[in-house]
Scaffold this motif. Structure first.
Motif, PDB file in Angstrom:
ATOM      1  N   MET A  75     -51.405-102.877  55.345  1.00  0.00           N
ATOM      2  CA  MET A  75     -51.624-104.062  54.697  1.00  0.00           C
ATOM      3  C   MET A  75     -53.010-103.832  54.400  1.00  0.00           C
ATOM      4  SD  MET A  75     -51.376-107.715  55.254  1.00  0.00           S
ATOM      5  CE  MET A  75     -50.784-109.418  53.817  1.00  0.00           C
ATOM      6  N   THR A  76     -53.658-103.866  53.219  1.00  0.00           N
ATOM      7  CA  THR A  76     -55.252-103.956  52.525  1.00  0.00           C
ATOM      8  C   THR A  76     -55.417-105.316  52.595  1.00  0.00           C
ATOM      9  OG1 THR A  76     -53.997-103.448  50.979  1.00  0.00           O
ATOM     10  CG2 THR A  76     -54.513-101.573  51.905  1.00  0.00           C
ATOM     11  N   MET A  77     -56.832-105.477  52.139  1.00  0.00           N
ATOM     12  CA  MET A  77     -57.464-106.634  51.529  1.00  0.00           C
ATOM     13  C   MET A  77     -58.425-106.552  51.054  1.00  0.00           C
ATOM     14  SD  MET A  77     -59.409-108.520  55.265  1.00  0.00           S
ATOM     15  CE  MET A  77     -57.839-109.521  55.165  1.00  0.00           C
ATOM     16  N   LYS A  78     -59.018-108.090  50.090  1.00  0.00           N
ATOM     17  CA  LYS A  78     -60.307-107.702  49.486  1.00  0.00           C
ATOM     18  C   LYS A  78     -61.476-107.908  50.100  1.00  0.00           C
ATOM     19  CE  LYS A  78     -57.789-108.043  45.256  1.00  0.00           C
ATOM     20  NZ  LYS A  78     -57.439-108.119  43.416  1.00  0.00           N
ATOM     21  N   LYS A  79     -62.642-107.935  49.334  1.00  0.00           N
ATOM     22  CA  LYS A  79     -63.795-108.713  50.053  1.00  0.00           C
ATOM     23  C   LYS A  79     -63.475-109.942  49.850  1.00  0.00           C
ATOM     24  CE  LYS A  79     -66.700-105.697  48.290  1.00  0.00           C
ATOM     25  NZ  LYS A  79     -68.369-104.872  48.061  1.00  0.00           N
ATOM     26  N   SER A  80     -62.852-110.688  49.114  1.00  0.00           N
ATOM     27  CA  SER A  80     -62.630-112.378  49.302  1.00  0.00           C
ATOM     28  C   SER A  80     -61.766-112.526  50.048  1.00  0.00           C
ATOM     29  CB  SER A  80     -62.853-112.799  47.649  1.00  0.00           C
ATOM     30  OG  SER A  80     -61.179-112.177  47.340  1.00  0.00           O
ATOM     31  N   SER A  81     -60.598-111.972  50.746  1.00  0.00           N
ATOM     32  CA  SER A  81     -59.889-112.064  51.291  1.00  0.00           C
ATOM     33  C   SER A  81     -60.384-111.966  53.037  1.00  0.00           C
ATOM     34  CB  SER A  81     -58.918-111.491  51.906  1.00  0.00           C
ATOM     35  OG  SER A  81     -58.054-111.179  50.190  1.00  0.00           O
ATOM     36  N   PHE A  82     -60.854-110.483  53.192  1.00  0.00           N
ATOM     37  CA  PHE A  82     -61.869-110.175  54.644  1.00  0.00           C
ATOM     38  C   PHE A  82     -62.878-112.106  54.965  1.00  0.00           C
ATOM     39  CE2 PHE A  82     -66.082-109.752  56.247  1.00  0.00           C
ATOM     40  CZ  PHE A  82     -65.992-109.175  57.520  1.00  0.00           C
ATOM     41  N   LEU A  94     -61.882-105.482  59.227  1.00  0.00           N
ATOM     42  CA  LEU A  94     -62.443-104.885  59.052  1.00  0.00           C
ATOM     43  C   LEU A  94     -61.999-103.567  58.472  1.00  0.00           C
ATOM     44  CD1 LEU A  94     -66.016-105.101  60.778  1.00  0.00           C
ATOM     45  CD2 LEU A  94     -65.472-105.090  58.173  1.00  0.00           C
ATOM     46  N   ILE A  95     -60.835-103.049  59.583  1.00  0.00           N
ATOM     47  CA  ILE A  95     -60.110-102.022  59.145  1.00  0.00           C
ATOM     48  C   ILE A  95     -59.570-102.133  58.086  1.00  0.00           C
ATOM     49  CG2 ILE A  95     -58.246-100.611  60.347  1.00  0.00           C
ATOM     50  CD1 ILE A  95     -59.908-101.518  62.826  1.00  0.00           C
ATOM     51  N   ARG A  96     -58.898-103.606  57.869  1.00  0.00           N
ATOM     52  CA  ARG A  96     -57.917-103.788  56.641  1.00  0.00           C
ATOM     53  C   ARG A  96     -59.188-103.017  55.963  1.00  0.00           C
ATOM     54  NH1 ARG A  96     -55.175-109.372  57.879  1.00  0.00           N
ATOM     55  NH2 ARG A  96     -54.324-109.022  55.881  1.00  0.00           N
ATOM     56  N   GLY A 113     -61.598-101.505  55.212  1.00  0.00           N
ATOM     57  CA  GLY A 113     -61.967-100.214  54.982  1.00  0.00           C
ATOM     58  C   GLY A 113     -61.081 -99.987  54.461  1.00  0.00           C
ATOM     59  N   SER A 114     -59.290 -99.688  54.561  1.00  0.00           N
ATOM     60  CA  SER A 114     -58.364 -98.819  53.762  1.00  0.00           C
ATOM     61  C   SER A 114     -58.153 -99.459  52.781  1.00  0.00           C
ATOM     62  CB  SER A 114     -56.724 -99.616  55.246  1.00  0.00           C
ATOM     63  OG  SER A 114     -56.680-100.481  55.211  1.00  0.00           O
ATOM     64  N   ALA A 115     -58.615-101.074  52.074  1.00  0.00           N
ATOM     65  CA  ALA A 115     -58.155-101.763  51.197  1.00  0.00           C
ATOM     66  C   ALA A 115     -58.460-100.052  49.696  1.00  0.00           C
ATOM     67  CB  ALA A 115     -59.119-102.401  50.506  1.00  0.00           C
ATOM     68  N   PRO A 116     -58.264-100.223  49.051  1.00  0.00           N
ATOM     69  CA  PRO A 116     -58.161 -99.139  48.232  1.00  0.00           C
ATOM     70  C   PRO A 116     -59.818 -99.612  47.176  1.00  0.00           C
ATOM     71  CG  PRO A 116     -56.164-100.840  47.319  1.00  0.00           C
ATOM     72  CD  PRO A 116     -56.543-101.229  48.489  1.00  0.00           C
ATOM     73  N   LYS A 117     -60.700 -99.093  46.829  1.00  0.00           N
ATOM     74  CA  LYS A 117     -62.133 -99.345  46.575  1.00  0.00           C
ATOM     75  C   LYS A 117     -62.188 -99.795  45.418  1.00  0.00           C
ATOM     76  CE  LYS A 117     -62.590 -97.390  50.698  1.00  0.00           C
ATOM     77  NZ  LYS A 117     -61.840 -97.726  51.530  1.00  0.00           N
ATOM     78  N   GLN A 118     -63.207-100.862  44.943  1.00  0.00           N
ATOM     79  CA  GLN A 118     -63.137-102.012  43.811  1.00  0.00           C
ATOM     80  C   GLN A 118     -64.504-101.219  43.376  1.00  0.00           C
ATOM     81  OE1 GLN A 118     -63.883-106.027  45.642  1.00  0.00           O
ATOM     82  NE2 GLN A 118     -62.565-105.076  47.128  1.00  0.00           N
TER      83      GLN A 118
END
Length: 129
Positions: free
Chosen positions: A1-8, A120-122, A124-129
């Motif tokens: 599962m990935t996440m965006k900066k705001s979700s982080f 941070l692992i989630r 870091g594995s997110a598609p780059k914005q």
């Protein structure tokens, strides 16, 4: 599962709130005891350390794995130097409470660091914005 900066940041703030609420409840129930001035220092510095750390790792362009790794190392270095500085200040100003403060501070810090690492692992594995 990935996440965006705001979700982080939302997840990090929620984790900090939950962990500090549990700690506050244990302090209120007198399971853990600290003088009120050290308790307030605790409640002000833990969120500051993790929110500033979150800003360090997410601000800017981190499209390459090397950039993300450099920011992660900067984050870890900042947090550990801050923790050592806080413990030294308590040692200097309130030596009689150093053991209890140190144990409680490090325990909460490590729990939050584990949660932050997972986030941070989630991230870091997110598609780059």
């Amino acid at each position: 599962m990935t996440m965006k900066k705001s979700s982080f940041f939302v997840s990090l703030i929620a984790a900090i709130s939950i962990v500090l609420s549990i700690f506050g409840l244990l302090h209120y129930l007198k399971v853990l005891q600290l003088p009120m001035n050290l308790f307030l220092v605790f409640f002000l510095l833990i969120p500051f350390l993790f929110l500033v750390g979150g800003v360090i790792v997410t601000v800017g362009n981190y499209r390459t794995p090397d950039a993300f790794a450099q920011r992660f190392l900067l984050l870890t270095t900042f947090q550990f130097i801050a923790v050592l500085s806080i413990l030294m200040a308590v040692w200097y100003k309130a030596f009689e409470h150093l053991k209890s403060f140190g144990f409680q501070f490090i325990s909460v810090f490590l729990v939050l660091m584990l949660i932050q690492s997972v986030l941070l692992i989630r991230l870091g594995s997110a598609p780059k914005q």
